[in-house]
Write an enzyme that holds these catalytic residues in place. Structure first.
Site, mmCIF file in Angstrom:
data_model
loop_
_atom_site.group_PDB
_atom_site.id
_atom_site.type_symbol
_atom_site.label_atom_id
_atom_site.label_comp_id
_atom_site.label_asym_id
_atom_site.label_seq_id
_atom_site.Cartn_x
_atom_site.Cartn_y
_atom_site.Cartn_z
ATOM 1 N N ASP A 170 0.909 -1.118 0.008
ATOM 2 C CA ASP A 170 0.033 -0.023 -0.062
ATOM 3 C C ASP A 170 0.993 1.214 -0.064
ATOM 4 O O ASP A 170 1.912 1.424 0.672
ATOM 5 C CB ASP A 170 -0.824 -0.062 1.334
ATOM 6 C CG ASP A 170 -1.920 1.315 1.495
ATOM 7 O OD1 ASP A 170 -3.001 1.076 1.130
ATOM 8 O OD2 ASP A 170 -1.172 2.225 1.574
ATOM 9 N N ILE A 171 0.502 2.263 -0.864
ATOM 10 C CA ILE A 171 1.392 3.574 -0.971
ATOM 11 C C ILE A 171 0.980 4.234 0.561
ATOM 12 O O ILE A 171 0.035 4.421 0.647
ATOM 13 C CB ILE A 171 1.154 4.286 -2.109
ATOM 14 C CG1 ILE A 171 1.458 3.415 -3.681
ATOM 15 C CG2 ILE A 171 1.845 5.518 -1.969
ATOM 16 C CD1 ILE A 171 1.054 4.124 -4.703
ATOM 17 N N GLU A 178 -5.210 2.246 -3.589
ATOM 18 C CA GLU A 178 -3.602 2.372 -3.818
ATOM 19 C C GLU A 178 -3.044 1.052 -3.206
ATOM 20 O O GLU A 178 -1.620 1.063 -2.984
ATOM 21 C CB GLU A 178 -3.106 3.638 -2.966
ATOM 22 C CG GLU A 178 -3.313 3.473 -1.340
ATOM 23 C CD GLU A 178 -4.641 4.102 -1.060
ATOM 24 O OE1 GLU A 178 -4.706 4.306 0.323
ATOM 25 O OE2 GLU A 178 -5.498 3.998 -1.746
#
Length: 360
Positions: free
Chosen positions: A213-214, A256
């Site tokens: 996950d960003i 994301e």
């Protein structure tokens, strides 16, 4: 008698020429039928290459298909890319070699370079519906009107076959590919993970997943706007795709979040790969219309080992949930890190440890 023989000798070359050309046209017809029976872009180009060699003794140096984000290049395996790369950059007005995607050739650092005389290089444009392309050839003899006719007939047939294949691929991609990032979508991931688990079980090998996950992605959107956020997603996805193996799978799982399938990969190797990807993401500066942006990502890794029983989809869900749990644990531990899952499925029993709860 001498006069008659002289006439016969004068006619013989024309006669044998006619026979030779008839045979060549039969070969051309056979190759055109074959290339229209192929079911992939690369297979169609391979057949065209064989045809050029078979009939004209020409070598297809490269076949280049123009895409929205660069070019796809079929390259003669005996050639070295640097022999042509400068030509491609100029012809297609590319700003960086990263816009060149090689369909059938993998390059290695220690690969020996081969230089070729480019003075005799011939090129032809192909334009048929969705197929915008250019071919580069190295003739072993001077071209003639006859060889030009053969080339144009072959090009037209190849263009029609490629346009049909590309239309099929576009329809397939619309159902399986995330349009923003070019990764598989979640629906296709679910299909791919079932296949990967079945293969691992059949081959008695480990299978690993990584999920990432960003970090602080909402802040990126709030600060720089959603268009810049989309650029970040595309660039991170492209970076990951470039740094995994051809048989690995990467999918956009949602927002994301991304998830990767690593066939025949033990946990230690999966952890090493995840950390290399983490470092690459951290080191990359992403240029957007607003401002350069740097981001980090948190990774979770889960592995199932041989001798597991995957009799229903719940086993696959356990694996995904473990990778997801480890990703969130990485966030709880400060982000920009990799956390290993301890899931191991042996026989019909499962053991899950190191789960974490919390909302990030």
């Amino acid at each position: 008698m001498k006069v008659e023989l002289k006439k016969i000798f004068q006619v013989m070359p024309l006669f044998f020429n006619a026979l030779a050309r008839e045979a060549e046209h039969k070969k051309l017809t056979r190759h055109i039928i074959n290339l229209n029976q192929q079911n992939s872009t690369q297979a169609i180009i391979n057949e065209m290459s064989v045809c050029l060699k078979d009939i004209l003794n020409y070598r297809l140096f490269a076949f280049v298909i123009q895409r929205e984000n660069g070019i796809d290049v079929w390259l003669d395996p005996r050639m070295y890319r640097k022999s042509l790369e400068a030509v491609l950059m100029e012809d297609f007005q590319l700003h960086t070699p990263s816009a060149i995607h090689y369909m059938n050739h993998t390059f290695h650092v220690d690969e020996q370079e081969q230089e070729f005389n480019m003075e005799n290089l011939l090129s032809y444009y192909v334009n048929e519906g969705v197929c915008q392309a250019k071919i580069y050839m190295l003739p072993n003899k001077d071209t003639s009107s006859y060889s030009e006719d053969i080339i144009h007939m072959l090009l037209q047939s190849t263009a029609i076959a490629l346009a049909k294949q590309m239309n099929i691929e576009q329809l397939t991609n619309a159902a399986t590919i995330d349009p923003l990032t070019g990764c598989y979508n979640r629906r296709e991931f679910e299909s791919q993970i079932k296949k990967a688990v079945a293969t691992a079980k059949r081959q008695n090998t480990s299978l690993s997943l990584f999920m990432f996950d960003i970090d602080h992605f909402k802040k990126v959107n709030d600060t720089y706007g959603h268009q810049a956020g989309d650029t970040v997603l595309k660039e991170v996805a492209a970076l990951v795709q470039k740094n995994i193996r051809s048989n690995d799978v990467i999918a956009r799982y949602g927002g994301e979040e991304f998830i990767g399938i690593l066939p025949a990969t033990e946990k230690r190797k999966a952890m090493e790969l995840a950390d290399r990807l983490r470092q690459a993401i951290e080191a990359k500066t992403i240029n957007t219309d607003v401002s350069p942006i740097n981001v980090t990502a948190s990774f979770g890794v889960a592995t199932i080992t041989p001798y597991y029983d995957t009799t229903d989809f719940s086993d696959i869900l356990d694996l995904i949930e473990e990778a997801d749990s480890m990703m969130y644990k990485a966030k709880l531990n400060g982000r920009n890190t990799v956390m290993p899952g301890l899931l191991q499925v042996c026989g019909s029993s499962r053991e899950k440890t190191a789960t974490a709860t919390g909302t990030i």
